[in-house]
Motif scaffolding. Structure first.
Motif, PDB file in Angstrom:
ATOM      1  N   LEU A  47       1.097  -1.457   0.000  1.00 58.57           N
ATOM      2  CA  LEU A  47       0.339  -0.039  -0.193  1.00 58.57           C
ATOM      3  C   LEU A  47       0.816   1.265   0.069  1.00 58.57           C
ATOM      4  CD1 LEU A  47      -2.368   0.895  -0.499  1.00 58.57           C
ATOM      5  CD2 LEU A  47      -2.305   0.891   2.626  1.00 58.57           C
ATOM      6  N   HIS A  48       1.488   1.510   1.066  1.00 57.18           N
ATOM      7  CA  HIS A  48       2.812   2.348   0.810  1.00 57.18           C
ATOM      8  C   HIS A  48       3.155   2.405  -0.605  1.00 57.18           C
ATOM      9  CE1 HIS A  48       5.115   5.162   1.983  1.00 57.18           C
ATOM     10  NE2 HIS A  48       6.415   4.510   1.904  1.00 57.18           N
ATOM     11  N   ARG A  49       3.760   1.480  -1.212  1.00 60.26           N
ATOM     12  CA  ARG A  49       4.317   1.710  -2.357  1.00 60.26           C
ATOM     13  C   ARG A  49       3.845   2.522  -3.737  1.00 60.26           C
ATOM     14  NH1 ARG A  49       8.576   2.921  -4.270  1.00 60.26           N
ATOM     15  NH2 ARG A  49       8.675   1.168  -6.063  1.00 60.26           N
ATOM     16  N   ALA A  50       2.285   1.832  -3.549  1.00 62.18           N
ATOM     17  CA  ALA A  50       1.119   2.287  -4.134  1.00 62.18           C
ATOM     18  C   ALA A  50       0.929   3.510  -4.665  1.00 62.18           C
ATOM     19  CB  ALA A  50       0.116   1.523  -4.622  1.00 62.18           C
ATOM     20  N   MET A  51       1.080   3.859  -2.921  1.00 65.44           N
ATOM     21  CA  MET A  51       0.904   6.073  -2.955  1.00 65.44           C
ATOM     22  C   MET A  51       2.169   6.108  -3.281  1.00 65.44           C
ATOM     23  SD  MET A  51      -1.137   5.320   1.048  1.00 65.44           S
ATOM     24  CE  MET A  51      -0.794   7.245   1.197  1.00 65.44           C
ATOM     25  N   GLU A  52       3.460   5.637  -3.063  1.00 67.79           N
ATOM     26  CA  GLU A  52       4.602   6.432  -3.317  1.00 67.79           C
ATOM     27  C   GLU A  52       4.438   6.163  -5.096  1.00 67.79           C
ATOM     28  OE1 GLU A  52       8.020   4.299  -1.474  1.00 67.79           O
ATOM     29  OE2 GLU A  52       7.903   5.087  -0.063  1.00 67.79           O
ATOM     30  N   GLN A  53       4.412   5.480  -5.529  1.00 70.28           N
ATOM     31  CA  GLN A  53       4.190   5.835  -7.196  1.00 70.28           C
ATOM     32  C   GLN A  53       2.856   6.307  -8.033  1.00 70.28           C
ATOM     33  OE1 GLN A  53       3.270   1.448  -7.712  1.00 70.28           O
ATOM     34  NE2 GLN A  53       6.181   1.177  -7.944  1.00 70.28           N
ATOM     35  N   GLU A  54       1.536   7.012  -7.018  1.00 75.64           N
ATOM     36  CA  GLU A  54       1.055   7.166  -7.386  1.00 75.64           C
ATOM     37  C   GLU A  54       1.743   8.595  -7.422  1.00 75.64           C
ATOM     38  OE1 GLU A  54      -2.548   9.888  -7.101  1.00 75.64           O
ATOM     39  OE2 GLU A  54      -0.993   9.172  -5.426  1.00 75.64           O
ATOM     40  N   HIS A  55       1.889   9.214  -6.593  1.00 74.64           N
ATOM     41  CA  HIS A  55       2.946  10.503  -6.475  1.00 74.64           C
ATOM     42  C   HIS A  55       3.094  10.639  -7.230  1.00 74.64           C
ATOM     43  CE1 HIS A  55       3.262  14.105  -3.931  1.00 74.64           C
ATOM     44  NE2 HIS A  55       4.724  13.720  -3.541  1.00 74.64           N
ATOM     45  N   ALA A  56       4.627   9.628  -7.310  1.00 77.21           N
ATOM     46  CA  ALA A  56       5.376  10.285  -8.282  1.00 77.21           C
ATOM     47  C   ALA A  56       4.356  10.484 -10.131  1.00 77.21           C
ATOM     48  CB  ALA A  56       6.202   9.204  -8.695  1.00 77.21           C
ATOM     49  N   HIS A 112       1.509  11.415 -10.438  1.00 79.15           N
ATOM     50  CA  HIS A 112       0.529  12.612 -10.115  1.00 79.15           C
ATOM     51  C   HIS A 112       1.538  13.471 -10.253  1.00 79.15           C
ATOM     52  CE1 HIS A 112      -1.289  16.076  -8.655  1.00 79.15           C
ATOM     53  NE2 HIS A 112      -2.533  15.159  -8.562  1.00 79.15           N
ATOM     54  N   GLN A 113       2.771  13.637 -10.160  1.00 75.55           N
ATOM     55  CA  GLN A 113       4.054  14.191 -10.061  1.00 75.55           C
ATOM     56  C   GLN A 113       4.510  14.690 -11.668  1.00 75.55           C
ATOM     57  OE1 GLN A 113       6.901  14.209  -6.875  1.00 75.55           O
ATOM     58  NE2 GLN A 113       6.029  15.766  -5.805  1.00 75.55           N
ATOM     59  N   HIS A 114       4.588  13.607 -12.025  1.00 78.48           N
ATOM     60  CA  HIS A 114       4.876  13.342 -13.297  1.00 78.48           C
ATOM     61  C   HIS A 114       4.311  13.986 -13.755  1.00 78.48           C
ATOM     62  CE1 HIS A 114       7.083  12.446 -16.819  1.00 78.48           C
ATOM     63  NE2 HIS A 114       5.893  11.393 -17.602  1.00 78.48           N
ATOM     64  N   LEU A 115       2.949  13.832 -14.083  1.00 78.05           N
ATOM     65  CA  LEU A 115       1.685  14.062 -15.086  1.00 78.05           C
ATOM     66  C   LEU A 115       1.426  16.104 -14.999  1.00 78.05           C
ATOM     67  CD1 LEU A 115       0.086  11.234 -15.644  1.00 78.05           C
ATOM     68  CD2 LEU A 115       0.940  12.441 -17.092  1.00 78.05           C
TER      69      LEU A 115
END
Length: 82
Positions: A61-70, A72-75
């Protein structure tokens, strides 16, 4: 039989039941005893992992949240201020 058996207790009960299954003459392949023994092994494996499942779930769950945040920042990069 325990009132509310845990997974390890279920494996023990199933193992005892598998030992009581008579072997049939000429039976090959997936006999009832073979299938029950496989189920016992699966239950024991699940029992070994049981204590780790919450930690593994939280890590994913933590990794998924980190990837989603990254992502979002990229997009949606922040515009420079100033």
């Amino acid at each position: 039989m325990p009132e509310d058996p845990g997974i390890a207790e279920l494996a023990d009960l199933l193992e005892a039941a598998a030992a009581d299954v008579p072997a049939r003459a000429g039976e090959t392949g997936h006999t009832a005893r073979t299938l029950l023994t496989g189920a016992v092994e699966d239950l024991r494996a699940a029992a070994r992992l049981g204590g780790l499942l919450p930690a593994v779930t939280l890590w994913h769950l933590h990794r998924a949240m980190e990837q989603e945040h990254a992502a979002h920042q990229h997009l949606h990069p922040r515009a420079p201020t100033g």
